[in-house]
Design a protein around this motif. Structure first.
Motif, PDB file in Angstrom:
ATOM      1  N   VAL A 120       0.565  -1.252  -0.126  1.00  0.00           N
ATOM      2  CA  VAL A 120       0.260  -0.375  -0.304  1.00  0.00           C
ATOM      3  C   VAL A 120       1.168   1.347  -0.032  1.00  0.00           C
ATOM      4  O   VAL A 120       1.684   1.740   0.684  1.00  0.00           O
ATOM      5  N   ASP A 121       0.331   2.043  -1.050  1.00  0.00           N
ATOM      6  CA  ASP A 121       1.434   3.550  -0.556  1.00  0.00           C
ATOM      7  C   ASP A 121       0.431   4.650  -0.187  1.00  0.00           C
ATOM      8  O   ASP A 121      -0.587   4.814  -0.266  1.00  0.00           O
ATOM      9  N   GLU A 124       4.630   9.025  -1.453  1.00  0.00           N
ATOM     10  CA  GLU A 124       5.800   8.603  -2.288  1.00  0.00           C
ATOM     11  C   GLU A 124       6.588   8.110  -1.686  1.00  0.00           C
ATOM     12  O   GLU A 124       7.333   7.251  -1.774  1.00  0.00           O
ATOM     13  N   ARG A 125       7.153   8.403  -0.427  1.00  0.00           N
ATOM     14  CA  ARG A 125       7.592   7.349   0.015  1.00  0.00           C
ATOM     15  C   ARG A 125       7.424   7.132   1.026  1.00  0.00           C
ATOM     16  O   ARG A 125       8.935   5.720   1.717  1.00  0.00           O
ATOM     17  N   ARG A 126       6.924   5.987   1.628  1.00  0.00           N
ATOM     18  CA  ARG A 126       6.628   5.698   2.733  1.00  0.00           C
ATOM     19  C   ARG A 126       5.262   4.854   2.570  1.00  0.00           C
ATOM     20  O   ARG A 126       3.965   5.004   1.455  1.00  0.00           O
ATOM     21  N   LYS A 127       5.205   3.445   3.301  1.00  0.00           N
ATOM     22  CA  LYS A 127       4.457   2.601   2.090  1.00  0.00           C
ATOM     23  C   LYS A 127       4.083   1.383   3.812  1.00  0.00           C
ATOM     24  O   LYS A 127       4.517   1.295   4.135  1.00  0.00           O
ATOM     25  N   VAL A 141       5.241  -0.767   8.122  1.00  0.00           N
ATOM     26  CA  VAL A 141       4.799   0.643   8.005  1.00  0.00           C
ATOM     27  C   VAL A 141       6.747   1.689   7.413  1.00  0.00           C
ATOM     28  O   VAL A 141       7.632   1.470   9.087  1.00  0.00           O
ATOM     29  N   ARG A 142       7.083   2.003   6.852  1.00  0.00           N
ATOM     30  CA  ARG A 142       8.019   2.461   6.288  1.00  0.00           C
ATOM     31  C   ARG A 142       8.349   3.653   5.396  1.00  0.00           C
ATOM     32  O   ARG A 142       7.418   3.120   4.902  1.00  0.00           O
ATOM     33  N   GLU A 240      -4.475   8.071   7.264  1.00  0.00           N
ATOM     34  CA  GLU A 240      -5.750   8.635   6.247  1.00  0.00           C
ATOM     35  C   GLU A 240      -5.773   7.287   5.358  1.00  0.00           C
ATOM     36  O   GLU A 240      -6.923   6.512   5.565  1.00  0.00           O
ATOM     37  N   ALA A 241      -4.242   7.167   4.220  1.00  0.00           N
ATOM     38  CA  ALA A 241      -4.179   6.094   3.426  1.00  0.00           C
ATOM     39  C   ALA A 241      -3.910   4.588   4.762  1.00  0.00           C
ATOM     40  O   ALA A 241      -4.427   4.028   4.207  1.00  0.00           O
ATOM     41  N   LEU A 242      -3.438   5.095   5.735  1.00  0.00           N
ATOM     42  CA  LEU A 242      -3.297   4.015   6.497  1.00  0.00           C
ATOM     43  C   LEU A 242      -4.600   3.789   6.943  1.00  0.00           C
ATOM     44  O   LEU A 242      -4.972   2.408   6.622  1.00  0.00           O
TER      45      LEU A 242
END
Length: 446
Positions: A120-121, A124-127, A141-142, A240-242
Motif C-alpha cells: 500500500v502506498d 511517495e516515500r512511505r509504504k 509501515v516504513r 488517513e491512507a493507512l
C-alpha cells in the motif's frame, strides 16, 4: 544585528552537537542562548533564526542517516544474496495509490527473500506492506528510498506482528480522529497513546502546526522509556491512507488473532500529559515519538466502552458521527449501525439500521470477503442477510462505500430503502478493527 545573527547560528550549532536530541526542544535551545550570550535584544527576537538553524541541522542529520542506511541496506542485501547462493532478489515494486499484490521484495530492514502479500502506498516515500518472512507474517509501515529506479526500504519504520497490528488497527480510528481534530483547531485535549507491545507506542503529536501519527519503539534509560530510532511518523494524509487500507491489511495479515491477549500497561511508558516532543528539535528528530495536545476531548474518548443502563452498552466509533453499538429495546438485543446528528449523540439520526445478532454474525463471518471486494472495487458483490437486507457496494463521486441496507420490491426489482448505513473505506476499516471487542461484549450480553 547581522553579526549577532551569525553568533546565534554558531551557538545553536555548537549546542546541538552535544545535545540529546530525544529531549531537546526549541525552547531548550532558546533558554541556553539567553543564559550564555549577551545579545542586544531579547532572545525571542532570534526565534526564526534559531528555528531555521535547527531545521538545517536536522536535515543534514537526516541526509547523513539516509546515506548510512543506504550503505547498510546494500551490505545486508549483498550478505543475503551470498547466503542464498549468490542470487540477489529484486526490490519491492512501487505501486499506485491503491493497495496491490506483489510476489517478492527485499526485506523491511534488509534483504533476505520476503514474500510481499500486500503493498500500500501511503505517500511517495512511505509504504505499508504485509509480508511473510521465514514463515511468519509481518505488517511493515516504513519509509523507502529510490535505488536503481526501484523502491528500497530504509530503517525508518516499524515491523509489527499480527497481534501488534491488530492493536494498532483497533486504535487507528481514534488516533486519526485526533489528527483531524488537531488540524481543524479542535482544542487541547490530551490524546492517550495506544500501546502495541511492551515498549511500542502509537501516539499523536504536533510539530509546527501539523499533527503526526508516530509509530515507535522505546528503550529504557535511567528508569524511564525514551523514544528510539526504530519507528516512523505519518502526516495526516499518510495516516488517513493507512486507516483506509486497515481492513485490507488485516485480511492479508490473517485476520484478527483469536487469542489476542490484553497488554499490561507499562509503568515506564509515557502517558497523556507526561510531556511530548511536540515542538522544536525533538519532534523532527524523534519523528513524533510522544503524545501531545492534539485533539478535542471528544476525539480522545475510547473507541468502545460501557455506558449507563438503558443506553448502548458497547460503542465503536466509525467517524463522521457514525457508530456501531449494542442496543436493547423491548427485551431484545440488536446491533445498531447509525448516523447521529452531532458528536454528543443527543439526537438519533434517521440514517441507520438495527440488525438481529444472527445477521450481524453472518456479516462478521464475511468481513474479509467484504474488505476484499472493497479493495478491488467489486461493485457486483452482495452478501444476503435475512429477508430483504443485504450488504453491497456502491460508488459516489469516485469513492466506494459499503452499504448495510434493507431493500424493497418495486416493479419486480429490489431497490434500496431508507433503512441502512453507508460507510466509506475509513469507516469500514474502523468497523473491522472494532469487531473483535464488540463481539466479545455482544456475546456476554446474549
Amino acid at each position: 544585528m547581522a553579526d549577532e545573527t551569525g553568533i546565534v547560528k554558531q551557538a545553536v550549532l555548537e549546542f546541538l552537537k552535544t545535545a540529546d536530541m530525544n529531549v531537546t526542544t526549541e525552547r531548550t535551545v532558546l533558554n541556553h542562548l539567553a543564559a550564555t550570550l549577551q545579545l542586544s535584544q531579547e532572545v525571542k527576537a532570534y526565534k526564526a533564526v534559531v528555528s531555521a538553524t535547527i531545521d538545517d541541522y536536522l536535515s543534514a542529520l537526516d541526509d547523513a542517516e539516509d546515506e548510512e542506511e543506504a550503505a547498510e541496506q546494500e551490505e545486508e542485501e549483498d550478505a543475503g544474496a551470498a547466503k542464498a547462493g549468490g542470487r540477489k532478489r529484486a526490490g519491492g515494486a512501487a505501486g499506485g495509490a491503491a493497495a496491490k499484490k506483489s510476489r517478492s521484495s527485499s526485506g523491511a530492514a534488509g534483504g533476505g527473500g520476503d514474500d510481499v502479500l500486500l503493498h500500500v502506498d501511503l505517500s511517495e516515500r512511505r509504504k505499508a506492506r504485509v509480508r511473510r518472512y521465514e514463515g511468519r507474517l509481518h505488517v511493515d509501515v516504513r519509509e523507502f528510498y529510490k535505488k536503481d529506479g526501484e523502491d528500497a526500504p530504509t530503517q525508518k519504520g516499524l515491523s509489527m506482528d499480527p497481534g501488534q497490528w491488530a492493536r494498532l488497527a483497533r486504535e487507528l480510528p481514534r488516533l486519526v480522529a485526533a489528527q483531524r481534530a488537531g488540524a481543524a483547531g479542535g482544542g487541547g485535549g490530551e490524546v492517550p497513546p495506544a500501546q502495541l507491545a511492551k515498549t511500542r507506542l502509537a501516539s499523536v503529536s504536533e510539530f509546527k502546526g501539523t499533527y503526526y501519527l508516530g509509530l515507535r519503539e522505546y528503550y529504557e534509560k535511567d528508569g524511564q522509556l525514551l523514544p528510539g530510532k526504530k519507528g516512523v511518523s505519518l502526516n495526516p494524509s499518510e495516516a488517513e491512507a493507512l486507516l483506509a487500507a486497515a481492513a485490507a491489511i488485516t485480511t492479508a495479515a490473517g485476520g484478527v488473532p483469536a487469542d489476542l491477549p490484553p497488554l499490561e500497561p507499562s509503568a515506564l511508558l509515557p502517558t497523556a500529559g507526561s510531556g511530548s516532543a511536540a515542538s522544536g528539535a525533538t519532534a523532527k528528530a524523534s519523528a513524533s515519538a510522544g503524545p501531545s495536545k492534539a485533539a478535542a476531548a471528544a476525539a480522545a474518548a475510547p473507541a468502545a466502552g460501557t455506558v449507563a443502563s438503558g443506553e448502548p452498552t458497547e460503542v465503536v466509533e466509525l467517524g463522521s458521527n457514525k457508530r456501531l453499538s449494542i442496543s436493547h429495546f423491548g427485551g431484545r438485543t440488536s446491533v445498531d449501525l447509525r448516523e447521529f446528528y452531532d458528536v454528543s449523540y443527543r439526537g438519533v439520526g434517521k440514517k441507520g439500521i438495527a440488525l438481529a445478532p444472527a445477521d450481524w454474525a453472518t456479516m462478521c463471518a464475511a468481513l474479509p470477503a467484504i474488505s476484499s471486494a472493497l479493495a478491488k472495487r467489486d461493485m457486483g458483490y452482495v452478501l444476503q442477510l435475512s429477508g430483504k437486507r443485504r450488504v453491497s457496494l456502491s460508488e459516489f463521486k469516485g469513492a466506494v462505500y459499503v452499504g448495510v441496507r434493507e431493500f424493497y420490491e418495486k416493479d419486480g426489482q429490489l431497490l434500496p430503502g431508507a433503512k441502512g448505513l453507508s460507510m466509506n473505506a475509513a469507516q469500514w476499516a474502523a468497523l473491522v478493527a472494532g469487531a473483535p471487542g464488540f463481539n466479545a461484549a455482544l456475546q456476554s450480553q446474549e
